[in-house]
Design an enzyme around this catalytic site. Structure first.
Site, short mmCIF file in Angstrom:
data_model
loop_
_atom_site.label_atom_id
_atom_site.label_comp_id
_atom_site.label_asym_id
_atom_site.label_seq_id
_atom_site.Cartn_x
_atom_site.Cartn_y
_atom_site.Cartn_z
CD GLU A 319 -1.22 -0.16 3.70
OE1 GLU A 319 -1.28 0.68 4.61
OE2 GLU A 319 -1.89 -1.23 3.70
NE ARG A 350 -3.17 1.41 -4.90
CZ ARG A 350 -3.45 1.26 -3.61
NH1 ARG A 350 -2.71 0.47 -2.85
NH2 ARG A 350 -4.47 1.91 -3.07
#
Length: 432
Positions: A319, A350
């Site tokens: 994250e 991502r």
């Protein structure tokens, strides 16, 4: 390099503010999303009322509170806290998962304990996020899931009031939340749960450690002595009041400010011991050339404005990748971030998104299957797309603090875990 599909930029993307010089800032952060949502679930399963103290109130946690209310739990505001009183789950319900992976994954194992039908859906992108292995595991534990064979949203859980539980094998390599979801519901199942992971290494192991620690604090017996196996005994979940730590992953842009501008940023109330993956920011910033100290006043990060590249396995702390990648794009030597293929299944892909957006601002980036290589290159302004992903917005504002003319598209997506982030960021960047 995979090119992420960028949404059309709005007419007024947000001009990311830049500090006028070195910074001396003091920051207090909202509470942790991960801790808040686990606390809400455990409170809903407890043997009496519980208070969640200083919870994060953001889109993800409001969706979790709403999901538990829809099942029948009494969740009420209490002077800024949440007072949670367990109630029988007996009615049909609809759960909006939004973009919250914790809601999509933590609530279905609970829905099997209801006597009603519980329908789940969320934002369009959530239909692409992985949940199939967990739904299959629930079927093996005695929960009836109706998903049309898709293994994705939308789906329904037809509750029967009890769940047998027992042993199950699951591939949790796409998300540690698959394991946490089963463990959290386990004490309420007739035979508890015995969860075995079979697949590539589980990502974000600290989040499973967080789940195990919180269960034990509620008096639940958990055996995690064998690698890739977790056993939760059936039994009561003791009610307790829990104060929520600050969200350490949300600290990333603020401590990065000291790194890119020079000066010192202090984050108050940083815990001396925590299971939050964001605590790894301390070691990452040290590796990149910052001075990092922790004392009773909080975490102090002092930077010179010069950053050094790193070679880092981020498997357990995926994250943090967007913020760290932004820092690497500003470093004076190459970086290689790896072990993070699983973040392709987060709010967006991502890795593809970061490669696309960093390159769009002039960065020299190579996208790999499981990471990014980033080499020094002159950066310039432009629109940084966020893909409805709050962590991508963090990357954009970090770059904007160092590079003139960075425009962050949809900065409001940060409300997922940090309400009114843009105003807070502007105050701290400008020293207002």
């Amino acid at each position: 390099m995979t090119v992420a599909a960028s949404p059309a930029a709005p007419a007024d993307p947000w001009p990311a503010p830049r500090p006028a010089g070195r910074v001396e800032r003091s920051v207090r952060l909202p509470g942790s999303k991960s801790l808040t949502n686990r606390a809400l679930v455990l409170a809903a399963l407890s043997d009496g009322p519980s208070r969640v103290v200083r919870p994060l109130r953001s889109r993800d946690t409001l969706l979790m509170a709403a999901a538990l209310r829809s099942l029948g739990t009494n969740v009420v505001d209490a002077e800024g806290d949440w007072l949670v009183t367990p109630q029988p789950w007996t009615t049909d319900a609809e759960v909006d998962c939004g973009l919250a992976g914790t809601v999509m994954r933590f609530v279905p194992p609970l829905a099997g304990l209801s006597t009603g039908r519980v329908a789940f859906d969320g934002d369009p992108h959530m239909r692409n996020r992985p949940v199939g292995p967990m739904l299959a595991a629930l079927g093996g534990l005695g929960v009836r899931v109706e998903d049309g064979g898709r293994g994705a949203l939308p789906f329904e859980v037809a509750g029967t009031g009890t769940v047998a539980g027992g042993s199950v094998v699951i591939d949790a390599s796409a998300s540690s939340q698959f394991v946490s979801a089963l463990l959290l519901a386990g004490p309420a199942y007739t035979h508890g749960v015995d969860v075995v992971h079979d697949g590539k290494p589980v990502p974000s192991q600290p989040h499973i450690d967080m789940t195990v620690e919180m269960l034990r604090e509620h008096g639940v017996a958990v055996d995690d002595s064998d690698a890739n196996r977790w056993t939760v005994a059936p039994g009561p979940v003791r009610a307790l009041d829990r104060a929520i730590e600050p969200d350490l992953s949300n600290a990333a842009p603020f401590v990065a400010l000291a790194a890119v501008a020079g000066g010192t940023v202090t984050v108050h109330d940083w815990p001396a011991r925590t299971t939050q993956p964001g605590d790894e920011l301390r070691s990452i910033l040290s590796l990149m050339g910052c001075e990092v100290t922790l004392d009773d006043a909080g975490l102090h990060v002092t930077g010179t404005g010069t950053l050094h590249g790193i070679d880092l396995d981020m498997h357990d702390i995926g994250e943090l990748t967007p913020a760290v990648a932004a820092l690497c794009a500003l470093a004076d030597s190459p970086s290689h971030l790896h072990g993070i293929e699983h973040i392709r299944g987060h709010e967006t892909d991502r890795l593809a998104a970061l490669a696309t957006e960093l390159t769009g601002l002039g960065a020299d980036v190579t996208e790999h299957r499981d990471g990014l290589s980033i080499r020094p290159a002159p950066l310039h302004g432009g629109v940084f797309h966020t893909y409805a992903d709050h962590r991508m917005a963090h990357a954009g504002v970090i770059l904007g603090a160092a590079v003139a003319g960075v425009l962050v598209e949809d900065v409001a997506t940060t409300s997922k875990t940090f309400p009114d982030f843009a105003s807070a960021w502007t105050r701290h960047v400008e020293g207002a």
